[in-house]
Design a protein around this motif. Structure first.
Motif, PDB file in Angstrom:
ATOM      1  N   LEU A 225      15.756  16.846 -18.245  1.00 38.77           N
ATOM      2  CA  LEU A 225      14.715  16.366 -17.345  1.00 38.77           C
ATOM      3  C   LEU A 225      15.073  16.741 -15.913  1.00 38.77           C
ATOM      4  CD1 LEU A 225      13.737  12.763 -18.552  1.00 38.77           C
ATOM      5  CD2 LEU A 225      12.530  14.901 -18.915  1.00 38.77           C
ATOM      6  N   THR A 226      14.055  16.975 -15.114  1.00 38.31           N
ATOM      7  CA  THR A 226      14.288  17.377 -13.733  1.00 38.31           C
ATOM      8  C   THR A 226      13.705  16.405 -12.712  1.00 38.31           C
ATOM      9  OG1 THR A 226      12.253  18.696 -13.709  1.00 38.31           O
ATOM     10  CG2 THR A 226      14.280  19.817 -14.368  1.00 38.31           C
ATOM     11  N   GLN A 227      12.759  15.584 -13.116  1.00 36.39           N
ATOM     12  CA  GLN A 227      12.021  14.766 -12.145  1.00 36.39           C
ATOM     13  C   GLN A 227      12.706  13.444 -11.885  1.00 36.39           C
ATOM     14  OE1 GLN A 227       9.578  16.255 -10.810  1.00 36.39           O
ATOM     15  NE2 GLN A 227       8.072  14.855 -10.007  1.00 36.39           N
ATOM     16  N   GLU A 228      13.053  13.193 -10.618  1.00 38.75           N
ATOM     17  CA  GLU A 228      13.673  11.922 -10.246  1.00 38.75           C
ATOM     18  C   GLU A 228      12.634  10.861  -9.901  1.00 38.75           C
ATOM     19  OE1 GLU A 228      16.739  11.394 -10.516  1.00 38.75           O
ATOM     20  OE2 GLU A 228      17.578  13.394 -10.640  1.00 38.75           O
ATOM     21  N   TYR A 229      11.500  11.282  -9.358  1.00 43.16           N
ATOM     22  CA  TYR A 229      10.528  10.326  -8.849  1.00 43.16           C
ATOM     23  C   TYR A 229       9.253  10.375  -9.668  1.00 43.16           C
ATOM     24  CZ  TYR A 229       7.091   8.056  -5.919  1.00 43.16           C
ATOM     25  OH  TYR A 229       6.094   7.240  -5.481  1.00 43.16           O
ATOM     26  N   LEU A 230       8.804   9.226 -10.119  1.00 38.65           N
ATOM     27  CA  LEU A 230       7.569   9.108 -10.897  1.00 38.65           C
ATOM     28  C   LEU A 230       6.604   8.220 -10.125  1.00 38.65           C
ATOM     29  CD1 LEU A 230       9.222   8.445 -14.384  1.00 38.65           C
ATOM     30  CD2 LEU A 230       8.445  10.628 -13.483  1.00 38.65           C
ATOM     31  N   SER A 231       5.438   8.738  -9.810  1.00 36.70           N
ATOM     32  CA  SER A 231       4.448   7.964  -9.058  1.00 36.70           C
ATOM     33  C   SER A 231       3.989   6.768  -9.875  1.00 36.70           C
ATOM     34  CB  SER A 231       3.246   8.847  -8.701  1.00 36.70           C
ATOM     35  OG  SER A 231       3.645   9.900  -7.858  1.00 36.70           O
ATOM     36  N   PRO A 232       3.962   5.579  -9.282  1.00 37.39           N
ATOM     37  CA  PRO A 232       3.592   4.384 -10.034  1.00 37.39           C
ATOM     38  C   PRO A 232       2.081   4.173 -10.100  1.00 37.39           C
ATOM     39  CG  PRO A 232       4.151   3.770  -7.817  1.00 37.39           C
ATOM     40  CD  PRO A 232       4.349   5.258  -7.900  1.00 37.39           C
ATOM     41  N   GLN A 233       1.679   3.420 -11.089  1.00 37.78           N
ATOM     42  CA  GLN A 233       0.301   2.933 -11.164  1.00 37.78           C
ATOM     43  C   GLN A 233       0.358   1.427 -10.917  1.00 37.78           C
ATOM     44  OE1 GLN A 233      -1.905   4.226 -14.680  1.00 37.78           O
ATOM     45  NE2 GLN A 233      -0.481   5.943 -14.948  1.00 37.78           N
TER      46      GLN A 233
ATOM     47  N   GLY B  73      13.859  17.826  -7.729  1.00 40.31           N
ATOM     48  CA  GLY B  73      13.375  16.643  -8.426  1.00 40.31           C
ATOM     49  C   GLY B  73      13.488  15.372  -7.617  1.00 40.31           C
ATOM     50  N   ILE B  74      13.622  15.496  -6.287  1.00 39.91           N
ATOM     51  CA  ILE B  74      13.814  14.303  -5.458  1.00 39.91           C
ATOM     52  C   ILE B  74      12.563  14.022  -4.626  1.00 39.91           C
ATOM     53  CG2 ILE B  74      16.311  14.634  -5.326  1.00 39.91           C
ATOM     54  CD1 ILE B  74      15.894  15.659  -2.446  1.00 39.91           C
ATOM     55  N   SER B  75      12.373  12.751  -4.303  1.00 39.41           N
ATOM     56  CA  SER B  75      11.268  12.370  -3.444  1.00 39.41           C
ATOM     57  C   SER B  75      11.617  12.690  -2.000  1.00 39.41           C
ATOM     58  CB  SER B  75      10.950  10.882  -3.608  1.00 39.41           C
ATOM     59  OG  SER B  75      12.127  10.107  -3.430  1.00 39.41           O
ATOM     60  N   LEU B  76      10.585  13.021  -1.226  1.00 41.57           N
ATOM     61  CA  LEU B  76      10.773  13.444   0.156  1.00 41.57           C
ATOM     62  C   LEU B  76      10.294  12.345   1.103  1.00 41.57           C
ATOM     63  CD1 LEU B  76       9.552  17.124  -0.366  1.00 41.57           C
ATOM     64  CD2 LEU B  76      11.869  16.191  -0.600  1.00 41.57           C
ATOM     65  N   GLY B  77      10.063  12.700   2.361  1.00 44.16           N
ATOM     66  CA  GLY B  77       9.585  11.726   3.325  1.00 44.16           C
ATOM     67  C   GLY B  77       8.075  11.565   3.249  1.00 44.16           C
TER      68      GLY B  77
ATOM     69  N   ILE C 256       0.881  -1.163   0.000  1.00 44.16           N
ATOM     70  CA  ILE C 256       0.000   0.000   0.000  1.00 44.16           C
ATOM     71  C   ILE C 256       0.920   1.215   0.000  1.00 44.16           C
ATOM     72  CG2 ILE C 256      -1.851   1.238   1.191  1.00 44.16           C
ATOM     73  CD1 ILE C 256      -2.646  -1.554   0.184  1.00 44.16           C
ATOM     74  N   TYR C 257       1.088   1.820  -1.168  1.00 51.12           N
ATOM     75  CA  TYR C 257       2.086   2.880  -1.294  1.00 51.12           C
ATOM     76  C   TYR C 257       1.577   4.218  -0.799  1.00 51.12           C
ATOM     77  CZ  TYR C 257       4.968  -0.226  -4.162  1.00 51.12           C
ATOM     78  OH  TYR C 257       5.746  -1.264  -4.611  1.00 51.12           O
ATOM     79  N   VAL C 258       2.432   4.880  -0.028  1.00 52.28           N
ATOM     80  CA  VAL C 258       2.242   6.292   0.307  1.00 52.28           C
ATOM     81  C   VAL C 258       3.207   7.041  -0.605  1.00 52.28           C
ATOM     82  CG1 VAL C 258       2.496   8.062   2.077  1.00 52.28           C
ATOM     83  CG2 VAL C 258       1.627   5.802   2.686  1.00 52.28           C
ATOM     84  N   ASN C 259       2.674   7.616  -1.688  1.00 55.37           N
ATOM     85  CA  ASN C 259       3.545   8.297  -2.630  1.00 55.37           C
ATOM     86  C   ASN C 259       4.101   9.568  -2.005  1.00 55.37           C
ATOM     87  OD1 ASN C 259       3.508   6.610  -4.929  1.00 55.37           O
ATOM     88  ND2 ASN C 259       1.419   7.264  -5.354  1.00 55.37           N
ATOM     89  N   PRO C 260       5.430   9.685  -1.914  1.00 57.22           N
ATOM     90  CA  PRO C 260       6.020  10.853  -1.263  1.00 57.22           C
ATOM     91  C   PRO C 260       5.862  12.107  -2.108  1.00 57.22           C
ATOM     92  CG  PRO C 260       7.728   9.509  -2.270  1.00 57.22           C
ATOM     93  CD  PRO C 260       6.447   8.741  -2.422  1.00 57.22           C
ATOM     94  N   ASP C 261       5.874  13.254  -1.421  1.00 57.92           N
ATOM     95  CA  ASP C 261       5.937  14.519  -2.143  1.00 57.92           C
ATOM     96  C   ASP C 261       7.269  14.607  -2.874  1.00 57.92           C
ATOM     97  OD1 ASP C 261       3.502  15.149  -1.120  1.00 57.92           O
ATOM     98  OD2 ASP C 261       4.167  16.861   0.076  1.00 57.92           O
TER      99      ASP C 261
END
Length: 481
Positions: free
Chosen positions: A392-400, A140-144, A129-134
């Motif tokens: 490109l700037t985004q390191e984290y891509l929210s999954p489906q 471009g990095i994912s946070l906590g 059950i993913y909690v997608n980080p901000d």
């Protein structure tokens, strides 16, 4: 117990003095059968590369010196119990999940976890059950994990058995671990913490809270990273509500029965070193990292970020020893700076991705090496700076997430060119390593944005791992889906 003791190391030294004639494994017989190995590692090293025996205990069922070493580690880290791990923190992480989860169970976790976490879900059949980080849009990095996100996931999944937390992330970012523990324990959920990059949190002042102090149930501590032990050695820590005998049984499902005494003794010695000298050692590391951040930011263009990012929520705290540097403003991806540092300046940093690089500082670093790094970065800016347009700037891509990792990994699959996989369900992993956080994991839908990211990362020179196709030209997707 006296933290000045190192029982495994002391037993090995006694063994060496006894000059035992070996009619057991390993077959090199103290190096006599492999002189090239002795030339590489030295006679002192190979002479204690030995097999388990009564005087040296057995990692699968310790009763003497290994047991004592584990008790000393538990005391040093403030844990109810500790286990010496020789399969890296990967094996510690997998033990945590296999201890708490079985097929069909739910586990709440951030998506920016190390691949070892999802590997464990493939093995046990639990449902993530993913909690997608901000995401920090500048870096471009994912946070906590935000508390409200964790609370929402717990309320929507009251039958979840555990919550998994990174403490810290590779970039040094920490969530509000104490409050997450309270939220989870109020619903009788275990809290599992990946502290691969947080060994030093247990020693010294001014660091984010460590898992055991926060009341977590289990924590994986990568001693070989910031703790100074040999590569592949780790500790698994447990809290008072875990059954140590059962945890040992889980460890023995996957960990080797031929544990390396080089790794075990390195854990023993390194624990002693940190218990006796860790506080002052890591204070120096934090000061060195702050000095490096200041000097790098004076160059201009680069951004060595630190505790100014703290927002008491998605960035609840920051690891002051982390030297993470954003590079895009000089028109270079982090991986490009990584390659230039190694090829032109003989400087090896930990990793570079499409927007950032990480220079790992720990107890073995000195000011002169940091000054060499700062000087090289200034020179790279002067020689290689360019327009950042189109990067490109985004390191984290929210999954489906469409299927569980286990279901998709073991499903019938077909191989397709990466460019032709949009809309399909991935049946394997794709990641840049380091840091080893999957871009795609089994069971996730492949989007156009993900395809663009994979191709871009390959073009920039990121080290891509995971797929069956070693050239990363094809991906295995679930057949018929």
């Amino acid at each position: 117990m006296s933290q000045e003791k190192a029982p495994i190391y002391e037993a090995l030294e006694q063994f060496r003095r006894m000059r035992i004639v070996p009619f057991d494994v390993p077959g090199h017989k103290h190096g006599r059968g492999n002189p090239e190995l002795v030339n590489l590692l030295g006679s002192q090293c190979v002479s204690i590369d030995v097999n388990s025996m009564k005087p040296l205990d057995n990692l699968c069922h310790p009763v003497s010196v290994i047991k004592e070493a584990e008790q000393l580690a538990a005391e040093a880290f403030g844990a109810a119990g500790a286990f010496l791990m020789v399969g890296g923190t990967t094996s510690s992480v997998q033990t945590m999940i296999l201890t708490c989860c079985k097929k069909g169970d739910k586990i709440i976790l951030p998506r920016n976890v190390h691949r070892s976490v999802i590997n464990a879900l493939v093995l046990c059949g639990a449902t993530p059950i993913y909690v997608n980080p901000d995401v920090d849009n500048r870096l471009g990095i994912s946070l906590g994990m935000k508390l409200e996100q964790v609370e929402k996931a717990i309320q929507e999944n009251p039958d979840a058995v555990a919550v998994f937390v990174n403490n810290p992330t590779y970039y040094g970012i920490c969530s509000n671990l104490r409050e997450i523990v309270k939220l989870a324990h109020d619903r009788n959920m275990k809290v599992l913490v990946d502290e691969a990059h947080g060994t030093h949190f247990y020693f010294g002042e001014g660091f984010p809270v460590n898992a055991m102090d926060a009341g977590a149930d289990m924590a994986s501590v990568s001693m070989h990273k910031s703790g100074g032990s040999l590569t592949q050695s780790s500790f698994l820590l447990i809290g008072k509500n875990m059954h140590p005998g059962y945890v040992r049984q889980i460890i023995n499902l996957t960990q080797t029965t031929s544990a390396s005494y080089l790794l075990l003794s390195s854990l023993d010695i390194s624990r002693r070193n940190l218990a006796l000298r860790g506080k002052e050692s890591f204070q120096r590391v934090a000061e060195l990292a702050e000095y490096a951040r200041t000097e790098i930011n004076r160059i201009g263009g680069y951004y060595a970020f630190g505790n100014e990012l703290i927002n008491q929520d998605s960035i609840y705290d920051f690891d002051p020893t982390k030297l993470s540097v954003h590079t895009l403003e000089i028109g270079l991806a982090g991986i490009e700076v990584y390659d230039i540092l190694r090829d032109d300046y003989d400087i090896q940093i930990e990793f570079g991705d499409i927007g950032n690089m990480l220079a790992y500082l720990s107890i073995g670093d000195r000011k002169q090496e940091v000054e060499r790094l700062v000087s090289a970065l200034a020179d790279i800016k002067r020689r290689y700076q360019k327009d950042k347009t189109g990067m490109l700037t985004q390191e984290y891509l929210s999954p489906q997430v469409v299927m569980t990792p286990q279901e998709s990994f073991y499903s019938e699959k077909e191989s397709l060119p990466v460019e032709k996989t949009e809309g399909r369900i991935c049946g394997e992993f794709v990641m840049c390593y380091p840091p080893g956080i999957p871009i795609l994991a089994p069971g996730e839908k492949i989007t156009g944005q993900i395809i663009e990211y994979i191709l871009y990362a390959k073009d920039k020179g990121c080290s891509m791992t995971g797929p069956e196709d070693e050239k990363i030209e094809n991906l295995n997707v679930v057949k018929g889906e």
